[in-house]
Design a protein around this motif. Structure first.
Motif, PDB file in Angstrom:
ATOM      1  N   ARG A  21      60.966  38.041 -17.002  1.00 57.84           N
ATOM      2  CA  ARG A  21      60.265  37.639 -18.226  1.00 57.84           C
ATOM      3  C   ARG A  21      59.778  36.198 -18.171  1.00 57.84           C
ATOM      4  NH1 ARG A  21      65.155  39.339 -20.149  1.00 57.84           N
ATOM      5  NH2 ARG A  21      65.535  37.243 -20.985  1.00 57.84           N
ATOM      6  N   THR A  22      60.392  35.373 -17.334  1.00 53.22           N
ATOM      7  CA  THR A  22      60.130  33.932 -17.406  1.00 53.22           C
ATOM      8  C   THR A  22      59.519  33.337 -16.145  1.00 53.22           C
ATOM      9  OG1 THR A  22      62.329  33.329 -16.574  1.00 53.22           O
ATOM     10  CG2 THR A  22      62.128  33.728 -18.940  1.00 53.22           C
ATOM     11  N   TRP A  23      59.219  34.146 -15.124  1.00 48.15           N
ATOM     12  CA  TRP A  23      58.845  33.564 -13.834  1.00 48.15           C
ATOM     13  C   TRP A  23      57.574  32.722 -13.915  1.00 48.15           C
ATOM     14  CZ3 TRP A  23      54.249  34.803 -11.410  1.00 48.15           C
ATOM     15  CH2 TRP A  23      53.575  35.954 -11.864  1.00 48.15           C
ATOM     16  N   ARG A  24      56.619  33.105 -14.750  1.00 48.97           N
ATOM     17  CA  ARG A  24      55.390  32.317 -14.862  1.00 48.97           C
ATOM     18  C   ARG A  24      55.688  30.929 -15.421  1.00 48.97           C
ATOM     19  NH1 ARG A  24      53.849  37.499 -16.265  1.00 48.97           N
ATOM     20  NH2 ARG A  24      52.093  38.371 -15.067  1.00 48.97           N
ATOM     21  N   ALA A  25      56.459  30.889 -16.507  1.00 55.31           N
ATOM     22  CA  ALA A  25      56.830  29.595 -17.102  1.00 55.31           C
ATOM     23  C   ALA A  25      57.683  28.774 -16.138  1.00 55.31           C
ATOM     24  CB  ALA A  25      57.582  29.820 -18.413  1.00 55.31           C
ATOM     25  N   ASP A  26      58.567  29.440 -15.401  1.00 57.61           N
ATOM     26  CA  ASP A  26      59.408  28.729 -14.443  1.00 57.61           C
ATOM     27  C   ASP A  26      58.574  28.102 -13.329  1.00 57.61           C
ATOM     28  OD1 ASP A  26      61.896  29.179 -15.646  1.00 57.61           O
ATOM     29  OD2 ASP A  26      62.074  31.160 -14.750  1.00 57.61           O
ATOM     30  N   LEU A  27      57.612  28.850 -12.803  1.00 59.56           N
ATOM     31  CA  LEU A  27      56.771  28.311 -11.730  1.00 59.56           C
ATOM     32  C   LEU A  27      55.946  27.123 -12.222  1.00 59.56           C
ATOM     33  CD1 LEU A  27      55.526  31.547  -9.916  1.00 59.56           C
ATOM     34  CD2 LEU A  27      57.272  29.915  -9.166  1.00 59.56           C
ATOM     35  N   LEU A  28      55.398  27.234 -13.431  1.00 57.28           N
ATOM     36  CA  LEU A  28      54.626  26.123 -13.992  1.00 57.28           C
ATOM     37  C   LEU A  28      55.510  24.892 -14.187  1.00 57.28           C
ATOM     38  CD1 LEU A  28      52.027  24.994 -15.193  1.00 57.28           C
ATOM     39  CD2 LEU A  28      52.700  25.991 -17.402  1.00 57.28           C
TER      40      LEU A  28
END
Length: 544
Positions: A21-28
Motif C-alpha cells: 500500500r505504501t511503496w510509492r510514498a516510501d520510494l518518493l
C-alpha cells in the motif's frame, strides 16, 4: 523463551506488510531524504577526518543495514554530527588506519547491548541532559568547520574551540576571502530555502551553485578530490592485540554515543509518526550491525539521524523501504557521479554543517529548559559546558549525576518527620508520649534529618513511629530507624513501631528494625492499639 526473544531481534515478514500500500510514498521519501543526505554524508566524512568517501560509504552501507535490522520502521541512519564530534579526536590521535577497528569494536558493543536488552535504559536520561548534550554538540560541530571555512588546516589542540582559533590565525588571502564567500553563499541559499521553499533541498542547491561558481571562475579553494567510482571491496580490519587494547576505550565512547543518539532518534521518530512503536533492543542490534558492516567497507560508525528521519517522515515514509531507497540512491550517485562529486568545494560543505549545527537546537527549547526549574537549568548548562570543554561521554555522565543530585534533594525535601497529637481524649501522662509520622521517602538523603529530629526529644518515655505513610524506604533509611531505636532504648525510651507496609517489611526484617525492638509485641498495625500500649507503659512507670 530465550529462542523467541532472540528471534524478536531479527527482521521478519511483518516489517514489510504495509509495503503493497505504501511503496510509492516510501520510494518518493527515500529519494527525497537521499538528496538531503548526500551533502551531509560528504560533509560529515570530511569533518571527521575519515574523508568524504567514508561518509558516503557509511550512509549507503550503514543506512541499508540499519533499515533492515533496526527496530524503527522509519529511522534513517548514517554519519551524524555527534559521531563526528567524538570520532574526530580519535582519528587525530590514532590515525585513519584505526577507523575499521573502531567501527568493529563499537559495533560489537552496541550489538551486545541490544542482545542483553539494554535498550530501555535511554528512558533514564533526563530531558535537560539530552538538550544540553545536543547544544554542546551543535557548538562543537560549528567550531569544527572553522578551519575548512577559512581554507586552513585544523589546529593542534583537540579542543574544538582552541583548534578553531589556531586555524583561523593561519588563514591567508585570497584563499580566506573566497572560502568565506562560498560559506556565505551556502548560508544564504539554505536560509532562503527554509524560509520560502522548505520542500526544496536547500543544501543540495547550495552545493551545486558553489560548485559551478568554483568551476567557472577556477577559484583557489580546496575541493573534495578524487573519489572511487564504486564501493570499495570489503576488507577485514587489521591490527594486533596491542592495537585492539588501545582502542577499547575510544570504542566504548563511540558505542555509548551511537546507542544514545540512535535510541533518542528512534523515540522522536515514533512520536512524530503513526508508523508504529519502535523496538529499542532491536534498534541497538541494527545499529551495531550497521557500524560493523560500514567498517568492512571503509566507513565510519553510524547512528540514527533524527534530521534525515524527520525529512523522510514528512516526505511520506511509512516503512523501511524509504531508508533502503535512500541508501540505494546514494549508491547510484557513487556509481555514476563520483567525478562530479569530487569537484565540490570543502568550504561549501562547511557552510552546510554550520547551518545544520545552528538548527540542531531551537531557541524555544533552550528558553523552555532555562525557564522550567533552577535545577533543570543548571543541569542543562553544566551538560552543555562539559560537552564543549571536556568530552561527550563525560558530559552525559556528569549531567546524569547532576540531575540525580537535584532529584534526590527534591525527594528528600518532600519527605518529612512530623510529630502528632495522640488520638482520642487527652489522658494523664500523654505529654510523656511522642508520636512521629514518617512520610514521603526515607532514604540516604533524608534519613539523617529524621535522626536529628528524634534525638532532640526530652522527658519522653515512649515513642511511637508511624510508618504507614512512608512511600520509599531504602537500606540506609531502614538502618537509621534501627540505630534510632537502639539509641532511644539505651536512653530508657520504649519504641513502638506502627504500620510497616508489606513491601517494606522484608527490608525492615533484614536490616534489623524488628530485632531492635525491646519486644516483638511492640510492632503494631493499628494506631489506637499502639497508643493504648504506650499509655500502659507510662501508667506502669508512674505507679512505680
Amino acid at each position: 523463551m530465550k529462542h523467541s526473544r532472540l528471534l524478536a531481534l531479527l527482521p521478519s515478514r511483518t516489517d514489510y506488510r504495509a509495503v503493497p500500500r505504501t511503496w510509492r510514498a516510501d520510494l518518493l521519501a527515500g529519494v527525497t531524504v537521499g538528496i538531503v543526505a548526500l551533502p551531509l554524508a560528504l560533509a560529515f566524512g570530511v569533518s571527521s577526518g575519515a574523508g568524504a568517501e567514508s561518509g558516503l560509504v557509511t550512509a549507503i552501507i550503514a543506512g541499508i543495514v540499519a533499515a533492515i535490522f533496526g527496530g524503527s520502521n522509519v529511522q534513517v541512519s548514517g554519519p551524524t554530527g555527534a559521531m563526528v564530534v567524538v570520532l574526530a579526536p580519535i582519528m587525530a590521535v590514532q590515525g585513519t588506519s584505526a577507523l575499521a577497528l573502531v567501527c568493529l569494536l563499537s559495533g560489537l558493543i552496541v550489538l551486545l547491548a541490544g542482545v542483553l536488552r539494554l535498550g530501555r535504559t535511554i528512558s533514564y536520561i533526563p530531558w535537560p541532559v539530552i538538550e544540553g548534550f545536543t547544544l554542546g554538540i551543535a557548538v562543537i560541530i560549528f567550531l569544527q568547520q572553522v578551519p575548512t571555512a577559512t581554507g586552513t588546516q585544523p589546529g593542534e589542540s583537540t579542543n574544538a574551540a582552541i583548534s578553531a582559533v589556531q586555524a583561523a590565525m593561519t588563514a591567508t588571502w585570497p584563499k580566506l576571502g573566497w572560502s568565506l564567500l562560498l560559506v556565505a553563499i551556502v548560508v544564504v541559499i539554505m536560509l532562503a530555502s527554509m524560509r520560502f521553499a522548505p520542500r526544496f533541498p536547500g543544501s543540495l542547491i547550495a552545493i551545486v551553485v558553489t560548485g559551478l561558481l568554483v568551476a567557472l571562475l577556477d577559484l583557489p579553494v580546496d575541493l573534495i578530490g578524487e573519489l572511487p567510482s564504486g564501493l570499495p571491496a570489503p576488507t577485514l580490519p587489521s591490527g594486533d592485540l596491542t592495537a585492539v587494547a588501545g582502542l577499547i576505550g575510544p570504542a566504548f565512547a563511540v558505542a555509548a554515543l551511537a546507542a544514545i543518539e540512535s535510541l533518542l532518534a528512534a523515540r522522536v521518530a515514533a512520536s512524530i509518526s503513526d508508523t508504529g512503536p519502535y523496538d529499542a533492543d532491536r534498534e541497538l542490534v541494527g545499529q551495531g550491525l550497521a557500524s560493523i558492516a560500514a567498517g568492512f567497507f571503509g566507513g565510519m560508525p553510524a547512528t540514527g539521524a533524527i534530521a534525515r528521519t524527520a525529512v523522510s517522515i514528512r516526505a511520506g515514509a511509512r516503512t523501511r523501504v524509504a531508508a533502503i531507497a535512500h541508501g540505494l540512491l546514494l549508491l547510484a550517485v557513487v556509481l555514476v557521479g563520483a567525478a562530479v562529486v569530487s569537484r565540490i568545494p570543502l568550504a561549501a560543505l562547511a557552510g552546510v554543517l554550520m547551518v545544520t549545527a545552528c538548527r540542531m537546537v531551537a531557541p524555544a527549547t533552550v528558553r523552555a529548559v532555562l525557564g522550567s526549574t533552577r535545577s533543570d537549568a543548571v543541569v542543562f548548562v553544566i551538560t552543555a559546558i562539559v560537552t564543549v570543554s571536556v568530552d561527550l561521554i563525560y558530559a552525559v555522565l556528569i549531567g546524569l549525576l547532576a540531575a540525580g543530585f537535584f532529584a534526590l534533594r527534591q525527594l528528600a525535601k518532600a519527605s518529612g518527620v512530623h510529630r502528632e497529637e495522640l488520638p482520642g481524649s487527652v489522658q494523664p501522662g500523654d505529654e510523656r508520649i511522642a508520636v512521629f509520622r514518617l512520610e514521603g521517602a526515607l532514604f540516604f538523603g533524608a534519613a539523617e534529618r529524621m535522626m536529628e529530629r528524634v534525638s532532640e526529644m526530652r522527658d519522653i518515655e515512649v515513642v511511637v513511629i508511624r510508618m504507614s505513610q512512608l512511600q520509599i524506604l531504602d537500606a540506609t533509611g531502614a538502618q537509621v530507624i534501627t540505630d534510632m531505636i537502639h539509641s532511644l532504648e539505651r536512653r530508657g525510651i520504649t519504641v513502638l513501631v506502627k504500620g510497616i507496609q508489606p513491601r517494606h517489611l522484608q527490608l525492615a526484617e533484614r536490616v534489623g528494625v524488628m530485632a531492635s525492638l525491646r519486644h516483638q509485641n511492640h510492632l503494631f498495625t493499628d494506631l489506637d492499639a499502639a497508643t493504648a500500649h504506650a499509655r500502659s507503659h507510662v501508667a506502669r512507670a508512674a505507679a512505680t
